[in-house]
Enzyme design. Structure first.
Site, short mmCIF file in Angstrom:
data_model
loop_
_atom_site.label_atom_id
_atom_site.label_comp_id
_atom_site.label_asym_id
_atom_site.label_seq_id
_atom_site.Cartn_x
_atom_site.Cartn_y
_atom_site.Cartn_z
N ASP A 1 1.00 -1.12 -0.37
CA ASP A 1 -0.15 -0.25 0.50
C ASP A 1 0.82 0.84 0.47
O ASP A 1 1.79 1.57 0.73
CB ASP A 1 -0.64 0.01 0.82
CG ASP A 1 -1.98 1.41 1.70
OD1 ASP A 1 -2.60 1.72 0.54
OD2 ASP A 1 -1.76 1.83 2.71
N ASP B 1 -2.40 0.01 6.68
CA ASP B 1 -2.08 0.40 7.77
C ASP B 1 -3.79 0.99 7.06
O ASP B 1 -4.45 1.86 9.13
CB ASP B 1 -1.56 1.82 7.34
CG ASP B 1 -1.81 3.11 6.60
OD1 ASP B 1 -2.52 2.57 5.25
OD2 ASP B 1 -1.27 3.63 6.96
N ASP C 1 -7.84 -1.38 3.22
CA ASP C 1 -6.88 -2.51 3.09
C ASP C 1 -7.16 -3.72 4.05
O ASP C 1 -7.44 -5.45 3.16
CB ASP C 1 -5.62 -1.66 3.76
CG ASP C 1 -5.06 -0.40 3.57
OD1 ASP C 1 -4.73 -0.36 2.39
OD2 ASP C 1 -4.41 0.16 3.57
#
Length: 820
Positions: free
Chosen positions: A293, A560, A564
């Site tokens: 990410d 985070d 996600d």
């Protein structure tokens, strides 16, 4: 509202109406002791102890000393790990803002009680069943229902614990706690999701399952043969049977695996990494594809507004800009740079609108923080209603009385039907690594979160990510290890590509806009060909992980945020940042406590260390198991007496297996690993096991037909078996470094020294000249046989890698079936 008083809180705690977590992150001390003592093999060892004590062969009960030492070591190591992990877990403990006695407090979710008033915002995981009193939110209940759709919740609606807030904020009243709601299941459900496939665990379980099935019937048949057919005494029959069964039990293998994984988690704890699933260390070491990410992983998760521009149809890039450095007097200097008085007024109006938007939007993310820092909140417009940010919508905004609707978001989502001129204008900046947000306006006062009619772009905000200092080195490490890296983001793919290139990602120019992916086939092709993905929705992140897994990849995912969570849950190994949302931390296998992406190589290396060391150790344990099974069968069908006593097997196990493997497991072996655990274990164990069996069978035939002495049989078999085991250690742990030489040759000295000093205790006697010659010949040539068989097997293995099954030969076909 003032919330509960301290007296009311204490009353509810006394009544048990508290949100206590019944599924802690680590096992209790009672569970650790029970699971290390109440095992199948420990029970079997206890039965064997009773049998040898029953026939008064007390010296042969010494094997229980090793079992007790193994058990105590396992308990001590796990308790140490528990203390370490519990301390780290406090740092990632879920917190909730609660109103009590008129003041807001930040407390652990486990301290909530019935009727508490709590405040939830974007990114929070709902800690208990609650009812909304004020405000509105959108929640994702995928952890509970499996459905990923965001659900709007308004005053009077209930929220279930375990769901997480994707947008908005609300004040809620706790209506259920503890076992009456989902709160006590959050951790256990998360753990279920995290119990992904582990080849190490599956392989060890397969070995133990086979041994568990054959060990009892073989022991019973051996006792029957010696007592009823050969006519040995009850004592000799029991002692020989116990020796055979002890040889089959890999008593230290489970302990060694547990200790190795536990020590690995403790080492990672020193690197500020919390391991929430022990076997994920091994899984990450096998990962061949890592999905990153962008925000919070490659970048620091912080952003800065570099520039603000008016937008007018037909303008060129770079015109009508204002300097937005927070340290300068942006308001006055930028206006002087405007090309006309009309533009000055437009810029002033845009700043005025943004200041009011910042006062009514309470989104908690890096972009919002950057905008809030650039445009200090100011409230002088009358709000009709706010539109909080949603990771699905990709925009936020507000409706002001007599002003219409103002929205902030990406051009593709504010203008889904396309605005070619605007998109082209944005792409010129995106190619330089800027994230572009659009301020758009419509005179229509929309009554929902949907896009209003007549929406037009007003201005652009050029925002940059701050790349983590450690990101380039970490990306270079994974590239050097052959791990395919995929950078996934909700931002413009061109922008993400530029940032990824700055961070050192190879093939960063192979990017795709996820909004163009509409079918599973396109997704399969995209994940195979591209390295950077932009405009990705939470559902698409999950689909990408699934597509990679369908292509036989072992996938790790970092993240985070709440967007996600779906992908983290699906990945083979998930890594969350401690600075991220509660939802991400609860579902992750590993939490980076300082949100330091640079810790990833340490996790991979620890996993490799664990797997490589356990693989070698498992080979040594399996040698003893294989030759004990083979010798039992030979004794049942051809022999008169099993050639070992329990105390003799204890000496061999301690000096050739238990002690050296435990010491060698401490080595830092960071070699790359593959998906061939069982195959390598068998390749290492089979040559020595067969050679030892052949040597012992030869000695058995000679003793039975020439010397007729059980003492001589035991003595010759112990010497030859110990010597061959040392040869096997040298083969399995080749190439030998100084540390390995000291351990192996040291154990060889201890073994033969013990055999001499403890001769009487071990029931060892002298050998006649002919037997001495036979033992000498076997000890001379058996290491050569081990090397020859090992070489033959490895050639068959290499052939099986290069050729089809029809061409790989007998050994290649066999190894392929072993791996399957």
């Amino acid at each position: 509202m003032t919330g509960l008083t301290n007296e009311q809180v204490q009353e509810r705690i006394a009544e048990g109406k508290v949100n206590a977590n019944e599924n802690p992150n680590t096992r209790t001390y009672k569970q650790i002791i029970r699971e290390n003592t109440l095992t199948f093999f420990n029970f079997l060892n206890l039965v064997l102890l009773v049998l040898v004590l029953f026939v008064r062969s007390y010296k042969n009960s010494m094997f229980m000393g090793i079992i007790l030492i193994n058990t105590v070591i396992g308990i001590i190591q796990e308790v140490r790990a528990k203390k370490t992990i519990d301390k780290l877990a406090i740092l990632t403990e879920s917190k909730t803002v609660v109103l009590r006695e008129g003041k807001k407090w930040n407390i652990s979710t486990e301290k909530l009680v019935i009727d508490d008033l709590i405040f939830l915002k974007t990114g929070d995981q709902v800690p208990a069943d609650v009812k909304i009193l004020e405000g509105s939110v959108e929640v994702n209940e995928s952890l509970l229902t499996g459905e990923s759709d965001n659900l709007a919740k308004n005053p009077g609606d209930e929220l279930f614990s375990g769901s997480f807030v994707t947008s908005g904020e609300a004040c809620c009243q706790v209506i259920h706690v503890g076992k009456d709601n989902y709160a006590s299941q959050i951790t256990s459900e998360a753990k279920e999701f995290k119990r992904h496939n582990s080849e190490l665990r599956n392989s060890l379980n397969a070995i133990l399952k086979v041994i568990s099935i054959i060990i009892v019937p073989l022991g019973a048949m051996l006792f029957y043969k010696q007592y009823y057919i050969v006519g040995d005494t009850l004592k000799d029959s029991v002692v020989n049977m116990v020796a055979a069964v002890l040889g089959m039990i890999p008593e230290g293998l489970v302990l060694l695996t547990s200790v190795a994984l536990t020590l690995g988690s403790m080492v990672l704890a020193t690197k500020k990494t919390l391991v929430q699933e022990l076997y994920c260390i091994e899984t990450l070491a096998r990962v061949d594809t890592l999905c990153l990410d962008k925000t919070g992983t490659i970048t620091e998760g912080t952003m800065k507004v570099e520039d603000v521009q008016l937008y007018e149809s037909g303008q060129d890039s770079g015109e009508k800009t204002i300097d937005t450095d927070a340290e300068t007097e942006a308001g006055s200097d930028s206006m002087e740079d405007a090309t006309s008085e009309a533009d000055k007024k437009k810029l002033q109006e845009m700043e005025h609108i943004m200041e009011n938007l910042m006062s009514v939007l309470h989104d908690q993310n890096a972009t919002a923080d950057a905008l809030r820092k650039r445009f200090p909140a100011k409230s002088d417009l009358k709000l009709v209603h706010a539109i909080p940010f949603s990771s699905d919508r990709k925009y936020s905004g507000a409706v002001f009385e007599e002003k219409g609707t103002y929205l902030i978001g990406a051009a593709q989502f504010l203008f889904p039907e396309g605005n070619e001129e605007l998109l082209a204008h944005c792409s010129t900046y995106a190619e330089e690594g800027f994230r572009i947000l659009i301020l758009a306006h419509s005179d229509e006062e929309t009554e929902s979160t949907k896009l209003p009619a007549g929406l037009e772009p007003v201005g652009l905000f050029l925002i940059t990510d701050v790349i983590r200092e450690e990101a380039p080195d970490t990306l270079a490490f994974f590239d050097s290890q052959g791990v395919d890296l995929k950078v996934i983001s909700g931002d413009d793919p061109v922008t993400v590509s530029a940032i990824a290139k700055k961070a050192g990602l190879k093939n960063a120019d192979h990017y795709i806009d996820a909004t163009t992916i509409t079918t599973p086939e396109e997704m399969q092709r995209a994940v195979a060909e591209c390295s950077v993905f932009g405009r990705v929705t939470p559902q698409q992140k999950k689909q990408m992980v699934q597509a990679l897994q369908a292509q036989k990849h072992t996938v790790a995912m970092t993240g985070d945020g709440v967007n996600d969570v779906l992908a983290l849950k699906e990945a083979d190994c998930s890594i969350a940042m401690a600075a991220g949302s509660d939802a991400a931390k609860n579902i992750a296998n590993v939490v980076l406590l300082d949100s330091n992406f640079g810790a990833m190589p340490h996790i991979v290396n620890q996993g490799r260390r664990v797997v490589n060391n356990i693989r070698s150790a498992a080979s040594m344990f399996l040698i003893k198991t294989i030759f004990s099974v083979l010798l039992s069968l030979i004794t049942i069908f051809f022999g008169d007496a099993y050639p070992f006593e329990p105390i003799q097997m204890s000496l061999i196990s301690a000096c050739a297996v238990g002690i050296p493997t435990f010491l060698l497991t401490q080595e830092n072996n960071y070699d790359k690993i593959d998906h061939t655990f069982l195959r390598h274990v068998f390749m290492n164990a089979f040559p020595a096991a067969v050679t030892i069996t052949g040597c012992v069978f030869t000695i058995m035939l000679v003793c039975q037909n020439v010397y007729h002495s059980n003492t001589m049989l035991n003595t010759a078999c112990v010497l030859v078996t110990g010597w061959n085991y040392m040869a096997a250690l040298r083969t399995v742990y080749s190439p030998l470094n100084t540390y390995r030489k000291v351990i192996i040759y040291g154990m060889q000295f201890v073994f033969f020294g013990g055999a001499v000093i403890l001769q009487n205790l071990l029931t060892l006697g002298s050998l006649e000249f002919g037997m001495i010659i036979l033992v000498f010949l076997l000890m001379t040539f058996s290491p050569v046989v081990i090397e020859a068989i090992t070489s033959w097997i490895r050639k068959g293995y290499e052939k099986s890698l290069d050729k089809d099954e029809e061409d790989m030969g007998v050994i290649g076909k066999f190894l392929k079936r072993v791996q399957k």
